[in-house]
Design a protein around this motif. Structure first.
Motif, PDB file in Angstrom:
ATOM      1  N   GLY A 105       0.779  -1.237   0.000  1.00 18.88           N
ATOM      2  CA  GLY A 105       0.000   0.000   0.000  1.00 18.88           C
ATOM      3  C   GLY A 105       0.805   1.279   0.000  1.00 18.88           C
ATOM      4  N   GLY A 106       2.109   1.178   0.009  1.00 17.78           N
ATOM      5  CA  GLY A 106       2.928   2.383  -0.088  1.00 17.78           C
ATOM      6  C   GLY A 106       2.806   2.984  -1.472  1.00 17.78           C
ATOM      7  N   SER A 107       3.060   4.276  -1.578  1.00 18.93           N
ATOM      8  CA  SER A 107       2.910   4.929  -2.871  1.00 18.93           C
ATOM      9  C   SER A 107       4.271   5.213  -3.505  1.00 18.93           C
ATOM     10  N   LYS A 108       4.238   5.388  -4.829  1.00 18.12           N
ATOM     11  CA  LYS A 108       5.453   5.746  -5.554  1.00 18.12           C
ATOM     12  C   LYS A 108       5.970   7.104  -5.076  1.00 18.12           C
ATOM     13  N   GLN A 109       5.050   8.018  -4.770  1.00 17.05           N
ATOM     14  CA  GLN A 109       5.458   9.348  -4.327  1.00 17.05           C
ATOM     15  C   GLN A 109       6.189   9.280  -2.991  1.00 17.05           C
ATOM     16  N   GLU A 110       5.768   8.386  -2.098  1.00 18.66           N
ATOM     17  CA  GLU A 110       6.478   8.209  -0.827  1.00 18.66           C
ATOM     18  C   GLU A 110       7.919   7.759  -1.073  1.00 18.66           C
ATOM     19  N   LEU A 111       8.093   6.861  -2.022  1.00 17.24           N
ATOM     20  CA  LEU A 111       9.436   6.394  -2.361  1.00 17.24           C
ATOM     21  C   LEU A 111      10.279   7.524  -2.942  1.00 17.24           C
ATOM     22  N   ILE A 112       9.686   8.300  -3.820  1.00 16.29           N
ATOM     23  CA  ILE A 112      10.406   9.428  -4.418  1.00 16.29           C
ATOM     24  C   ILE A 112      10.809  10.426  -3.340  1.00 16.29           C
ATOM     25  N   ASP A 113       9.891  10.731  -2.429  1.00 17.57           N
ATOM     26  CA  ASP A 113      10.192  11.661  -1.331  1.00 17.57           C
ATOM     27  C   ASP A 113      11.316  11.124  -0.455  1.00 17.57           C
ATOM     28  N   TRP A 114      11.288   9.830  -0.197  1.00 12.26           N
ATOM     29  CA  TRP A 114      12.322   9.201   0.637  1.00 12.26           C
ATOM     30  C   TRP A 114      13.689   9.315  -0.030  1.00 12.26           C
ATOM     31  N   VAL A 115      13.739   9.000  -1.318  1.00 16.84           N
ATOM     32  CA  VAL A 115      15.009   9.095  -2.047  1.00 16.84           C
ATOM     33  C   VAL A 115      15.503  10.541  -2.056  1.00 16.84           C
ATOM     34  N   ASN A 116      14.591  11.496  -2.239  1.00 14.77           N
ATOM     35  CA  ASN A 116      14.985  12.906  -2.223  1.00 14.77           C
ATOM     36  C   ASN A 116      15.541  13.320  -0.867  1.00 14.77           C
ATOM     37  N   ARG A 117      14.947  12.830   0.223  1.00 18.60           N
ATOM     38  CA  ARG A 117      15.460  13.131   1.575  1.00 18.60           C
ATOM     39  C   ARG A 117      16.858  12.553   1.750  1.00 18.60           C
ATOM     40  N   LEU A 118      17.070  11.330   1.286  1.00 16.57           N
ATOM     41  CA  LEU A 118      18.397  10.725   1.367  1.00 16.57           C
ATOM     42  C   LEU A 118      19.409  11.533   0.567  1.00 16.57           C
ATOM     43  N   ASN A 119      19.005  11.982  -0.594  1.00 13.07           N
ATOM     44  CA  ASN A 119      19.880  12.783  -1.442  1.00 13.07           C
ATOM     45  C   ASN A 119      20.250  14.101  -0.754  1.00 13.07           C
ATOM     46  N   GLU A 120      19.281  14.734  -0.105  1.00 10.64           N
ATOM     47  CA  GLU A 120      19.547  15.983   0.618  1.00 10.64           C
ATOM     48  C   GLU A 120      20.514  15.761   1.775  1.00 10.64           C
ATOM     49  N   LYS A 121      20.333  14.669   2.511  1.00  4.91           N
ATOM     50  CA  LYS A 121      21.246  14.342   3.611  1.00  4.91           C
ATOM     51  C   LYS A 121      22.669  14.188   3.093  1.00  4.91           C
ATOM     52  N   GLU A 122      22.804  13.494   1.963  1.00  5.60           N
ATOM     53  CA  GLU A 122      24.124  13.268   1.385  1.00  5.60           C
ATOM     54  C   GLU A 122      24.769  14.583   0.960  1.00  5.60           C
ATOM     55  N   ARG A 123      23.983  15.460   0.363  1.00  2.85           N
ATOM     56  CA  ARG A 123      24.507  16.780  -0.044  1.00  2.85           C
ATOM     57  C   ARG A 123      24.990  17.575   1.160  1.00  2.85           C
ATOM     58  N   LYS A 124      24.223  17.525   2.247  1.00  2.00           N
ATOM     59  CA  LYS A 124      24.614  18.258   3.460  1.00  2.00           C
ATOM     60  C   LYS A 124      25.923  17.712   4.000  1.00  2.00           C
ATOM     61  N   ARG A 125      26.083  16.387   4.004  1.00  2.00           N
ATOM     62  CA  ARG A 125      27.321  15.767   4.482  1.00  2.00           C
ATOM     63  C   ARG A 125      28.507  16.191   3.623  1.00  2.00           C
ATOM     64  N   GLU A 126      28.294  16.251   2.323  1.00  2.00           N
ATOM     65  CA  GLU A 126      29.366  16.645   1.411  1.00  2.00           C
ATOM     66  C   GLU A 126      29.783  18.102   1.621  1.00  2.00           C
ATOM     67  N   ASN A 127      28.839  18.938   1.994  1.00  2.00           N
ATOM     68  CA  ASN A 127      29.129  20.360   2.175  1.00  2.00           C
ATOM     69  C   ASN A 127      29.708  20.689   3.552  1.00  2.00           C
ATOM     70  N   ASP A 128      29.613  19.757   4.472  1.00  2.00           N
ATOM     71  CA  ASP A 128      30.154  19.997   5.822  1.00  2.00           C
ATOM     72  C   ASP A 128      31.653  19.844   5.875  1.00  2.00           C
TER      73      ASP A 128
END
Length: 128
Positions: A105-128
C-alpha cells in the motif's frame, strides 16, 4: 565510537560490521587507516575477541578492509566499479523491497520523497 545493542535480534558482529561500513562510506574512517586491533576493540567493547575477528573477516571478504599479517587491518580504498556483484545484489534487494512496499500500500510518491530526503542528507554531508 561504537554503539552495540546486546538486546537486538541483529548479531553483535553484524552490528559492528554495519557501523564500520557506515564510518568508511562517510569517510570517518579514511582509506588505508588502521582499524583498532581485535584485542583492544574487544576490551573496549567488552565483547569476545572472536566476535571482532568475525566482523573483520566478513568485512575483508566483502572488500571493505584488508589485512597485513603482523601489522593489522586497514580500510580498503573504495573502488566504485570493483564491487559490481555486490551492487547488483543490492539493486535486486532494493527492487524486491520496493515491490513489497508498493504491494503493501505504499505509494510511488512516498518512495520518491524518501530518495529525495536521502539525497539531501548526502549533499549536506558533502558540504560539511
Amino acid at each position: 565510537m561504537f554503539k552495540l545493542d546486546t538486546r537486538s535480534r541483529v548479531a553483535i558482529y553484524e552490528q559492528l560490521m554495519e557501523q564500520l561500513k557506515t564510518m568508511m562510506i562517510h569517510e570517518i574512517l579514511q582509506k588505508d587507516e588502521q582499524l583498532p586491533s581485535v584485542r583492544s576493540l574487544a576490551q573496549e567493547l567488552t565483547i569476545n575477541p572472536n566476535t571482532i575477528q568475525k566482523s573483520y573477516r566478513e568485512l575483508e571478504n566483502e572488500g571493505f578492509i584488508y589485512t597485513i599479517p603482523g601489522k593489522g587491518s586497514f580500510v580498503a580504498p573504495l573502488e566504485l566499479n570493483a564491487n559490481k556483484e555486490k551492487l547488483n545484489s543490492l539493486r535486486k534487494d532494493i527492487e524486491k523491497s520496493v515491490d513489497e512496499f508498493l504491494f503493501l500500500g505504499g505509494s510511488k510518491q512516498e518512495l520518491i520523497d524518501w530518495v529525495n530526503r536521502l539525497n539531501e542528507k548526502e549533499r549536506k554531508r558533502e558540504n560539511d
